[in-house]
Design an enzyme around this catalytic site. Structure first.
Site, PDB file in Angstrom:
ATOM      1  N   SER A   1      -4.133   0.631  13.903  1.00  0.00           N
ATOM      2  CA  SER A   1      -4.906   1.860  14.125  1.00  0.00           C
ATOM      3  C   SER A   1      -5.295   1.933  15.586  1.00  0.00           C
ATOM      4  O   SER A   1      -5.412   0.909  16.270  1.00  0.00           O
ATOM      5  CB  SER A   1      -6.172   1.845  13.259  1.00  0.00           C
ATOM      6  OG  SER A   1      -7.075   2.874  13.645  1.00  0.00           O
TER       7      SER A   1
ATOM      8  N   GLY B   1       0.820  -1.212   0.000  1.00  0.00           N
ATOM      9  CA  GLY B   1       0.000   0.000   0.000  1.00  0.00           C
ATOM     10  C   GLY B   1       0.847   1.251   0.000  1.00  0.00           C
ATOM     11  O   GLY B   1       0.550   2.217   0.701  1.00  0.00           O
TER      12      GLY B   1
ATOM     13  N   TYR C   1     -14.170  -2.237  10.685  1.00  0.00           N
ATOM     14  CA  TYR C   1     -12.821  -1.683  10.728  1.00  0.00           C
ATOM     15  C   TYR C   1     -12.170  -1.930  12.081  1.00  0.00           C
ATOM     16  O   TYR C   1     -11.010  -2.357  12.156  1.00  0.00           O
ATOM     17  CB  TYR C   1     -12.873  -0.184  10.424  1.00  0.00           C
ATOM     18  CG  TYR C   1     -11.518   0.465  10.302  1.00  0.00           C
ATOM     19  CD1 TYR C   1     -10.696   0.188   9.210  1.00  0.00           C
ATOM     20  CD2 TYR C   1     -11.063   1.366  11.262  1.00  0.00           C
ATOM     21  CE1 TYR C   1      -9.447   0.789   9.086  1.00  0.00           C
ATOM     22  CE2 TYR C   1      -9.822   1.969  11.144  1.00  0.00           C
ATOM     23  CZ  TYR C   1      -9.021   1.683  10.050  1.00  0.00           C
ATOM     24  OH  TYR C   1      -7.789   2.282   9.926  1.00  0.00           O
TER      25      TYR C   1
ATOM     26  N   ASN D   1       1.286  -2.028   5.351  1.00  0.00           N
ATOM     27  CA  ASN D   1       0.569  -0.765   5.437  1.00  0.00           C
ATOM     28  C   ASN D   1      -0.770  -0.777   4.715  1.00  0.00           C
ATOM     29  O   ASN D   1      -1.666  -0.017   5.072  1.00  0.00           O
ATOM     30  CB  ASN D   1       1.445   0.363   4.866  1.00  0.00           C
ATOM     31  CG  ASN D   1       0.663   1.646   4.703  1.00  0.00           C
ATOM     32  OD1 ASN D   1       0.381   2.339   5.668  1.00  0.00           O
ATOM     33  ND2 ASN D   1       0.285   1.964   3.458  1.00  0.00           N
TER      34      ASN D   1
ATOM     35  N   ARG E   1       0.514   5.992  -1.787  1.00  0.00           N
ATOM     36  CA  ARG E   1       0.073   7.310  -1.323  1.00  0.00           C
ATOM     37  C   ARG E   1       0.027   7.325   0.205  1.00  0.00           C
ATOM     38  O   ARG E   1       0.215   6.307   0.863  1.00  0.00           O
ATOM     39  CB  ARG E   1      -1.322   7.630  -1.873  1.00  0.00           C
ATOM     40  CG  ARG E   1      -2.353   6.584  -1.501  1.00  0.00           C
ATOM     41  CD  ARG E   1      -3.702   6.841  -2.123  1.00  0.00           C
ATOM     42  NE  ARG E   1      -4.654   5.789  -1.737  1.00  0.00           N
ATOM     43  CZ  ARG E   1      -5.951   5.845  -1.962  1.00  0.00           C
ATOM     44  NH1 ARG E   1      -6.474   6.892  -2.577  1.00  0.00           N
ATOM     45  NH2 ARG E   1      -6.735   4.857  -1.582  1.00  0.00           N
TER      46      ARG E   1
ATOM     47  N   LYS F   1      -8.831  -4.210  12.587  1.00  0.00           N
ATOM     48  CA  LYS F   1      -7.610  -3.637  13.154  1.00  0.00           C
ATOM     49  C   LYS F   1      -7.300  -4.260  14.518  1.00  0.00           C
ATOM     50  O   LYS F   1      -6.130  -4.411  14.888  1.00  0.00           O
ATOM     51  CB  LYS F   1      -7.740  -2.121  13.260  1.00  0.00           C
ATOM     52  CG  LYS F   1      -7.712  -1.402  11.924  1.00  0.00           C
ATOM     53  CD  LYS F   1      -6.397  -1.621  11.181  1.00  0.00           C
ATOM     54  CE  LYS F   1      -6.305  -0.796   9.901  1.00  0.00           C
ATOM     55  NZ  LYS F   1      -5.013  -0.951   9.197  1.00  0.00           N
TER      56      LYS F   1
END
Length: 263
Positions: free
Chosen positions: A145, A13, A158, A92, A16, A162
């Protein structure tokens, strides 16, 4: 100064945001960087992360990889290991989707886990396989995260994904510490990326106001922590998660913001 000369790092990843900052930071420290994701290798405008790194005098290449496909992962990591070896892996790549349990479809749930959990597992397994074979130790850094460390209202899938990454990091960290392979994680708070663009201005202001240092992170601040965990300075750290969140986890209450976020 941290010197990674002679090391090869794979960053997933990396096209960006945090991933690009991580890749350019590792390259600036002397590492050869392989950016593995679904988009960077397809760019033809000279603005891929590998182009940015080579233009700055570093060593990098971009390879096409869907980390949710274990066969692709094994093939790509096998090729990198054969050509350069693998000393550092930064997991990532990730996806975000808002929604409570009742608002989360089967497809959304599976997509979140396919990338954030399955992809992390596939890449970690492939990298550690080669690190063990090489017998020189290594570094794995998982970008989790703060949502994996504490509930975040309205983000069921999510937070679950995580959270799985967090405990996976701890487990693999203790399993491979005896072999000199340090597996650790970074838990970013709110960071200036495309992913956090889902927050409208009013919610962003509220979140900043309740962050002890009063602001969101720049991707470079996350990358600096990844650099530390990728270096010899972290040799005695195993299975840990470092929150880079401006004090959010230790200094703020849970704020129900999901109603103001577009799914």
């Amino acid at each position: 100064m941290i010197d990674l000369t002679g090391k090869t790092a794979v960053v997933t990843g990396g096209s960006r945001g945090i991933g690009r900052a991580v890749a350019t930071t590792l390259a600036a420290a002397g590492a050869r960087v392989v950016i593995a994701d679904r988009s960077d290798a397809l760019r033809t405008d000279g603005a891929s992360t590998s182009d940015v790194i080579t233009a700055a005098g570093g060593i990098a290449e971009s390879v096409l990889l869907d980390i949710a496909d274990s066969q692709q992962v094994d093939a790509v990591f096998g090729d990198v290991a054969t050509r350069f070896g693998i000393d550092i892996l930064v997991n990532n790549a990730g996806v975000l989707s808002a929604g409570t349990v009742l608002e989360t479809s089967d497809e959304a749930w599976r997509s979140i886990f396919a990338v954030n959990v399955d992809g992390t597992f596939f890449c970690t397994r492939a990298a550690i396989r080669h690190m063990v074979d090489a017998g020189k130790g290594g570094k794995v850094v998982n970008v989790a995260s703060i949502s994996g460390l504490r509930a975040n209202p309205g983000f069921a899938g999510y937070c679950a994904a995580k959270g799985a990454m967090v405990n996976f990091t701890r487990q693999v960290g203790i399993d491979y510490a005896p072999l000199g392979i340090n597996v650790n994680g970074v838990a970013p708070g709110f960071v200036e990326t495309d992913m956090t663009a889902i927050y409208d201005a009013s919610i962003r202001g509220a979140l900043e106001a309740q962050t002890p240092n009063g602001k969101w992170a720049d991707p470079q601040q996350i990358a600096d922590t990844v650099l530390f965990l990728s270096s010899q300075l972290s040799n005695h750290i195993c299975g840990e998660i470092i929150a880079v969140d401006g004090g959010w986890l230790v200094g703020t209450p849970v704020v129900p913001v999901a109603s103001a976020v577009s799914a």
